[in-house]
Design a protein around this motif. Structure first.
Motif, short mmCIF file in Angstrom:
data_model
loop_
_atom_site.label_atom_id
_atom_site.label_comp_id
_atom_site.label_asym_id
_atom_site.label_seq_id
_atom_site.Cartn_x
_atom_site.Cartn_y
_atom_site.Cartn_z
N THR A 175 -7.34 38.26 51.49
CA THR A 175 -6.58 39.83 51.70
C THR A 175 -8.89 40.39 52.76
O THR A 175 -9.50 39.70 51.62
N SER A 214 -20.20 50.97 57.50
CA SER A 214 -18.63 50.79 57.93
C SER A 214 -18.04 50.72 56.36
O SER A 214 -18.84 50.69 55.08
N GLN A 243 -13.48 43.58 61.60
CA GLN A 243 -12.75 44.86 60.40
C GLN A 243 -13.91 45.45 59.81
O GLN A 243 -14.70 44.75 59.18
N ALA A 277 -6.31 50.08 51.08
CA ALA A 277 -5.28 50.20 51.63
C ALA A 277 -5.24 49.71 53.39
O ALA A 277 -4.44 49.43 53.70
N ASP A 278 -6.13 49.56 53.62
CA ASP A 278 -7.02 49.07 55.58
C ASP A 278 -6.54 47.93 54.54
O ASP A 278 -7.17 47.54 56.25
N ALA A 279 -7.03 46.99 54.29
CA ALA A 279 -7.33 46.09 54.08
C ALA A 279 -6.34 44.85 55.13
O ALA A 279 -4.93 45.14 54.80
N ARG A 280 -6.53 43.94 55.98
CA ARG A 280 -5.92 43.16 56.13
C ARG A 280 -5.60 42.63 55.82
O ARG A 280 -6.00 41.40 54.29
N ILE A 298 -14.82 50.05 54.18
CA ILE A 298 -12.86 49.59 54.45
C ILE A 298 -12.29 49.70 53.70
O ILE A 298 -12.95 49.06 52.52
N ARG A 299 -11.10 50.63 53.11
CA ARG A 299 -10.36 50.36 52.17
C ARG A 299 -9.40 49.27 51.81
O ARG A 299 -8.94 49.36 53.06
#
Length: 123
Positions: free
Chosen positions: A20, A2, A27, A7-10, A4-5
């Motif tokens: 973050t 995977s 995720q 911009a997509d991090a929670r 995880i960009r």
């Protein structure tokens, strides 16, 4: 595998810091959670314990970790391994950024209220 960009991090904001999530079971599909902590100056986190080991590496700034055995001072580049169930409180005068890793799932217990929660940045 995977990716995880950023911009997509929670992002999870608390009164004391912003977490973050870089990777977690919800995720990225891993049993290991990794997150960044950005704690502004003059903040103190709650007195708590985690039911799993955590590894903290400070990237910038400094922090003081209150433990049962006393206080530890950390600076940029330092790594602290906190064992499971160790009561702790983290504070900073000048702020810091850290990367933290922990097995997941993981539960936190607030030692002042007794509340047990699964932090959203770890799940």
């Amino acid at each position: 595998m995977s990716v995880i960009r950023l911009a997509d991090a929670r992002r999870t904001e608390t009164p004391n810091a912003t977490m973050t999530t870089c990777a977690s079971p919800t995720q990225g599909g891993t049993g290991l959670s990794v997150w960044r902590v950005d704690m502004p100056p003059a903040r103190v986190g709650p007195r708590h314990a985690m039911d799993t080991e955590q590894v903290w590496t400070l990237l910038t700034g400094s922090a003081t970790v209150e433990l049962a055995a006393g206080e530890l001072s950390l600076g940029a580049g330092d790594t602290l391994v906190l064992p499971a169930d160790a009561p702790r409180r983290i504070r900073t005068d000048d702020g810091f950024t850290a990367v933290v890793a922990s097995p997941a799932p993981s539960l936190a217990v607030n030692l002042e209220t007794g509340d047990r929660v699964a932090p959203s940045w770890i799940v």
